[in-house]
Design a protein around this motif. Sequence first.
Motif, mmCIF file in Angstrom:
data_model
loop_
_atom_site.group_PDB
_atom_site.id
_atom_site.type_symbol
_atom_site.label_atom_id
_atom_site.label_comp_id
_atom_site.label_asym_id
_atom_site.label_seq_id
_atom_site.Cartn_x
_atom_site.Cartn_y
_atom_site.Cartn_z
ATOM 1 N N MET A 160 37.424 20.597 46.156
ATOM 2 C CA MET A 160 38.363 21.492 46.836
ATOM 3 C C MET A 160 39.393 22.031 45.860
ATOM 4 S SD MET A 160 39.068 22.819 49.765
ATOM 5 C CE MET A 160 40.419 23.640 50.575
ATOM 6 N N LYS A 161 39.952 21.129 45.064
ATOM 7 C CA LYS A 161 40.964 21.537 44.086
ATOM 8 C C LYS A 161 40.351 22.435 43.025
ATOM 9 C CE LYS A 161 42.716 18.722 41.002
ATOM 10 N NZ LYS A 161 43.458 17.643 40.350
ATOM 11 N N SER A 162 39.116 22.131 42.634
ATOM 12 C CA SER A 162 38.424 22.947 41.633
ATOM 13 C C SER A 162 38.227 24.370 42.136
ATOM 14 C CB SER A 162 37.077 22.309 41.300
ATOM 15 O OG SER A 162 36.354 23.116 40.405
ATOM 16 N N LYS A 163 37.828 24.523 43.411
ATOM 17 C CA LYS A 163 37.633 25.856 43.988
ATOM 18 C C LYS A 163 38.946 26.612 44.059
ATOM 19 C CE LYS A 163 33.551 24.847 46.805
ATOM 20 N NZ LYS A 163 33.009 24.780 48.197
ATOM 21 N N LEU A 164 40.030 25.892 44.373
ATOM 22 C CA LEU A 164 41.350 26.524 44.456
ATOM 23 C C LEU A 164 41.753 27.093 43.111
ATOM 24 C CD1 LEU A 164 43.956 27.155 46.011
ATOM 25 C CD2 LEU A 164 44.765 24.862 45.419
ATOM 26 N N PHE A 165 41.562 26.318 42.054
ATOM 27 C CA PHE A 165 41.925 26.789 40.717
ATOM 28 C C PHE A 165 41.023 27.943 40.276
ATOM 29 C CE2 PHE A 165 44.116 22.662 40.223
ATOM 30 C CZ PHE A 165 45.332 23.155 39.771
ATOM 31 N N GLN A 166 39.756 27.908 40.679
ATOM 32 C CA GLN A 166 38.857 29.019 40.362
ATOM 33 C C GLN A 166 39.335 30.301 41.028
ATOM 34 O OE1 GLN A 166 34.898 27.810 41.472
ATOM 35 N NE2 GLN A 166 34.707 26.336 39.792
ATOM 36 N N ARG A 167 39.776 30.191 42.273
ATOM 37 C CA ARG A 167 40.297 31.365 42.973
ATOM 38 C C ARG A 167 41.585 31.866 42.327
ATOM 39 N NH1 ARG A 167 39.521 28.938 49.092
ATOM 40 N NH2 ARG A 167 37.232 29.062 49.155
ATOM 41 N N LEU A 168 42.467 30.946 41.994
ATOM 42 C CA LEU A 168 43.719 31.341 41.339
ATOM 43 C C LEU A 168 43.446 32.011 39.998
ATOM 44 C CD1 LEU A 168 46.039 28.275 42.031
ATOM 45 C CD2 LEU A 168 46.318 30.585 42.908
ATOM 46 N N PHE A 169 42.494 31.450 39.245
ATOM 47 C CA PHE A 169 42.150 32.032 37.951
ATOM 48 C C PHE A 169 41.570 33.436 38.134
ATOM 49 C CE2 PHE A 169 39.182 32.689 34.384
ATOM 50 C CZ PHE A 169 40.072 32.553 33.324
ATOM 51 N N ALA A 170 40.721 33.599 39.158
ATOM 52 C CA ALA A 170 40.135 34.919 39.428
ATOM 53 C C ALA A 170 41.217 35.929 39.809
ATOM 54 C CB ALA A 170 39.097 34.802 40.549
ATOM 55 N N ILE A 171 42.187 35.493 40.619
ATOM 56 C CA ILE A 171 43.294 36.370 41.014
ATOM 57 C C ILE A 171 44.121 36.764 39.796
ATOM 58 C CG2 ILE A 171 45.465 36.458 42.301
ATOM 59 C CD1 ILE A 171 44.087 34.686 44.418
ATOM 60 N N MET A 172 44.387 35.796 38.915
ATOM 61 C CA MET A 172 45.166 36.080 37.706
ATOM 62 C C MET A 172 44.432 37.064 36.795
ATOM 63 S SD MET A 172 46.683 32.293 36.840
ATOM 64 C CE MET A 172 47.462 32.804 35.330
ATOM 65 N N VAL A 173 43.116 36.887 36.651
ATOM 66 C CA VAL A 173 42.327 37.817 35.831
ATOM 67 C C VAL A 173 42.374 39.216 36.438
ATOM 68 C CG1 VAL A 173 39.990 38.406 35.075
ATOM 69 C CG2 VAL A 173 40.808 36.050 34.872
ATOM 70 N N LEU A 174 42.278 39.284 37.780
ATOM 71 C CA LEU A 174 42.332 40.579 38.465
ATOM 72 C C LEU A 174 43.683 41.254 38.264
ATOM 73 C CD1 LEU A 174 41.009 42.616 40.410
ATOM 74 C CD2 LEU A 174 41.938 41.271 42.307
ATOM 75 N N VAL A 175 44.762 40.471 38.418
ATOM 76 C CA VAL A 175 46.115 41.011 38.221
ATOM 77 C C VAL A 175 46.291 41.487 36.781
ATOM 78 C CG1 VAL A 175 48.568 40.404 38.158
ATOM 79 C CG2 VAL A 175 47.153 39.663 40.067
ATOM 80 N N LEU A 176 45.805 40.690 35.830
ATOM 81 C CA LEU A 176 45.921 41.054 34.415
ATOM 82 C C LEU A 176 45.118 42.317 34.109
ATOM 83 C CD1 LEU A 176 47.129 40.165 31.718
ATOM 84 C CD2 LEU A 176 45.078 38.817 31.313
ATOM 85 N N THR A 177 43.924 42.418 34.678
ATOM 86 C CA THR A 177 43.102 43.617 34.484
ATOM 87 C C THR A 177 43.808 44.852 35.029
ATOM 88 O OG1 THR A 177 41.100 42.277 34.654
ATOM 89 C CG2 THR A 177 40.843 44.647 34.928
ATOM 90 N N MET A 178 44.392 44.713 36.214
ATOM 91 C CA MET A 178 45.125 45.832 36.818
ATOM 92 C C MET A 178 46.322 46.217 35.966
ATOM 93 S SD MET A 178 44.965 44.726 40.850
ATOM 94 C CE MET A 178 46.032 46.066 41.363
ATOM 95 N N LEU A 179 47.003 45.205 35.407
ATOM 96 C CA LEU A 179 48.157 45.484 34.549
ATOM 97 C C LEU A 179 47.737 46.233 33.297
ATOM 98 C CD1 LEU A 179 51.153 45.081 33.811
ATOM 99 C CD2 LEU A 179 50.521 42.891 32.796
ATOM 100 N N ILE A 180 46.670 45.766 32.644
ATOM 101 C CA ILE A 180 46.185 46.429 31.428
ATOM 102 C C ILE A 180 45.744 47.855 31.749
ATOM 103 C CG2 ILE A 180 44.370 46.405 29.668
ATOM 104 C CD1 ILE A 180 44.450 43.330 29.820
ATOM 105 N N PHE A 181 45.035 48.023 32.872
ATOM 106 C CA PHE A 181 44.554 49.345 33.266
ATOM 107 C C PHE A 181 45.724 50.286 33.527
ATOM 108 C CE2 PHE A 181 42.850 52.295 36.529
ATOM 109 C CZ PHE A 181 41.858 52.881 35.753
#
Length: 459
Positions: free
Chosen positions: A1-22
């Motif tokens: 459960m905790k592993s999935k949560l961190f995977q989701r958080l990491f995916a959200i952070m990558v998405l936010v970072l991609t949007m920022l760079i774009f």
Amino acid sequence: MKSKLFQRLFAIMVLVLTMLIFSQLIWLQQQMEQEKQAFKVKLENSLQSMLNFHALQGYSTPDSPKNNTTTITIEETEEESQPNSPKQLGSTEINTNKYIPNFSLHKAFEAAFTDISLKRKKIQLSVVDSLFRHNFTGLNFIESYSMQLLENGKTIDKIYSNENITLKPSQNNIHIAITLGTKEIYVFTANFKLSTLPFLRIMLISISIAGLAIILVVIFMIWLLLKFKQKANQLQWREQAVSGIVHDLKSPISFTYTFLDYLAGKEQSAPMQKQLNNASTNIAKLSSKIELILTLFRGNKKAIAMEYKAYPLAEKCEEILSELNVIYQEKQAKYTVNIPKDLNIEVDPLYFEMALHNLLDNAFKYSNTPAKIDITTKNDKNELFICIKDSGNGISKSEQRKIFQEFYRSSNNTKGHGIGLSFSRQIIKAHKGKIKLKSKIGEGSTFCIELPLKQCTTA
């Protein structure tokens, strides 16, 4: 459960970072376009000025005392047919009955002079090119260029900065067209291929700020993720520790419950037997709470599941107060319960009594000796208020904002873990209610449980 949560958080952070760079790339592209547009305006103004200057060279008088000088004189004449009128070199007609947007008198003069220079074939692109090379300050931004002079759409003169160069329309090319004279017969065109590097040098500060912003955001997000992971590990450890401790309490509590029942059966004194039975009842309640806590831990429930039953509020308050009065004998407490005897509220008895017991326990704990505790109920529109007032020192406004936070403890010397009020608030919230606090330093505190009035009945 905790592993999935961190995977989701990491995916959200990558998405936010991609949007920022774009977004930063789009912003830099817009800045680049603005710089190029400004450069185009500078090019057009410079070429217009050089063409006008070159047109005046057609009027210079070779044998004049002022060599390479054109003299412009404006004289007034009554009629063109006068014998003594000066020789007319050029003219232009301006309709003064209709407003001409962005009209400029000096541009009208320049157009009139350009007409004569073009007629005399005095405008040569080789001269314009020489003026451009020696006087334009932005040559380092230009990779290559071409110039053409058109008469009625046909090329009559052309020049290239490099031989055999072909400039095709692209994002890095600038096209300029300048109409010469007053008759719109002649058009000067120029195409420029720009070099990107000089523009990037100009925008070095903007690029640096954008890059620094991205780096700082990345560092902050990594720090935030690590902190979140650290906090999650701490909470998991606490959960495991509490679960283990609570589980270990089952055996001594079961032994105590059995021993109290044994003593109550052997006791001959009625008052003592009653006290033993009360103690046995409280131990049974404690055992039920432990089982409930263990169930919550095992089930990993995100919300509290309620089982609503009728709860005689006045009777239960009396029971809890009687129990706490024994525990806090040193407080010499005096309490009043101003609650209708027939008032029942529809709540989960086990959970609600936890919250009520905690609020009353705090009232005893934080009251000054001799303690004075008042419990009252009142109806207001669609709500029922259960208010518990103590005689303590009160809570400052700065602490009132934090008092319901988990693990927060006030600045007094009373022992505690900062869990009770937070848990009580969750329980009341699960009952679709609220806990409100009113307190002033030196006047004690009043905690009010607010419940929907539809949950109240009378016996």
